[in-house]
Design a protein around this motif. Structure first.
Motif, short mmCIF file in Angstrom:
data_model
loop_
_atom_site.label_atom_id
_atom_site.label_comp_id
_atom_site.label_asym_id
_atom_site.label_seq_id
_atom_site.Cartn_x
_atom_site.Cartn_y
_atom_site.Cartn_z
N GLU A 65 0.84 -1.20 0.00
CA GLU A 65 0.00 0.00 0.00
C GLU A 65 0.87 1.24 0.00
OE1 GLU A 65 -2.67 0.05 3.30
OE2 GLU A 65 -3.69 -1.76 2.69
N VAL A 66 0.38 2.28 -0.66
CA VAL A 66 0.98 3.60 -0.60
C VAL A 66 -0.14 4.60 -0.32
CG1 VAL A 66 2.97 3.12 -2.06
CG2 VAL A 66 0.86 3.91 -3.10
N GLY A 67 0.19 5.62 0.43
CA GLY A 67 -0.78 6.66 0.76
C GLY A 67 -0.16 8.03 0.62
N TYR A 68 -0.99 8.98 0.22
CA TYR A 68 -0.53 10.36 0.06
C TYR A 68 -1.68 11.29 0.41
CZ TYR A 68 1.63 14.48 -1.98
OH TYR A 68 2.19 15.72 -2.15
N GLY A 69 -1.39 12.29 1.24
CA GLY A 69 -2.43 13.23 1.64
C GLY A 69 -1.88 14.35 2.49
N LYS A 70 -2.67 14.74 3.46
CA LYS A 70 -2.35 15.88 4.33
C LYS A 70 -2.35 15.41 5.78
CE LYS A 70 -2.24 20.52 4.21
NZ LYS A 70 -1.13 21.24 3.70
N SER A 71 -1.46 15.97 6.60
CA SER A 71 -1.44 15.65 8.03
C SER A 71 -1.52 16.95 8.83
CB SER A 71 -0.16 14.89 8.40
OG SER A 71 0.98 15.66 8.14
N PHE A 72 -2.21 16.86 9.95
CA PHE A 72 -2.44 18.00 10.83
C PHE A 72 -2.01 17.63 12.24
CE2 PHE A 72 -5.67 17.75 7.54
CZ PHE A 72 -5.56 18.99 6.93
N ALA A 73 -1.28 18.53 12.90
CA ALA A 73 -0.86 18.32 14.28
C ALA A 73 -1.92 18.91 15.20
CB ALA A 73 0.49 18.97 14.53
#
Length: 176
Positions: A115-123
């Protein structure tokens, strides 16, 4: 941001049209993992008889939930989100990402999972700290349960680090 929203809306509209065909094209995936890090004190302190220091130490917990489309349990495309808690960095991050997976058979009921994933992360609790989220996963699947190893990167600066990354081991349950 417009393109991300457009992709999400298109994904769900496409999924609704598949329901009209009365076929099962969707999946739900739930993951739980523990991230690890190297022991900074390994080999520095004197060794006493019977005293063994571990080379790797646990560094956090993570849990994710995903929903998407699948083709014959072989290929998946979904929208995933969850929480990743890093203990040493005192960080709780929320990744929201598109996940693409391949699950070719290697035995009667065994599959290898990539699997590969790509997106946005928020702290969480750190103002507007956010960045790009990337992950790669390799696992072994049997009876809808997957044991995996995952490498993830939260592309935002924190303390003296340019980006926060982790290596995780865990288990995933996927329902087709």
């Amino acid at each position: 941001m417009k393109y991300c929203l457009l992709a999400v809306v298109t994904f769900f509209c496409f999924n609704l049209t598949l329901y009209a065909q009365d076929r099962k094209f969707n999946y739900v995936q739930f993951d739980v993992g523990i991230s690890i890090t190297g022991n900074p004190d390994y080999g520095d302190s004197p060794k006493y008889e019977g005293d063994k220091q571990p080379f790797l130490l646990p560094d956090g917990l993570g849990s994710k939930l995903g929903y998407g489309l699948q083709y014959k349990q072989w290929a998946t495309l979904g929208l995933h989100s969850g929480l990743d808690w890093k203990w040493n960095e005192k960080l709780v991050a929320v990744p929201v990402y598109l996940n693409f997976g391949l699950r070719p058979k290697i035995g009667e009921e065994t599959r290898i999972t990539m699997e590969v994933g790509y997106g946005k992360s928020f702290a969480l609790g750190r103002g507007n700290l956010s960045g790009t989220y990337k992950k790669a996963r390799l696992g072994l699947t049997g009876d809808e349960k997957t044991l995996f190893i995952e490498i993830a990167d939260f592309d935002f600066p924190l303390y003296e680090y340019n980006s926060i990354g982790c290596i995780s081991f865990g288990i995933s349950v996927i329902t087709f």
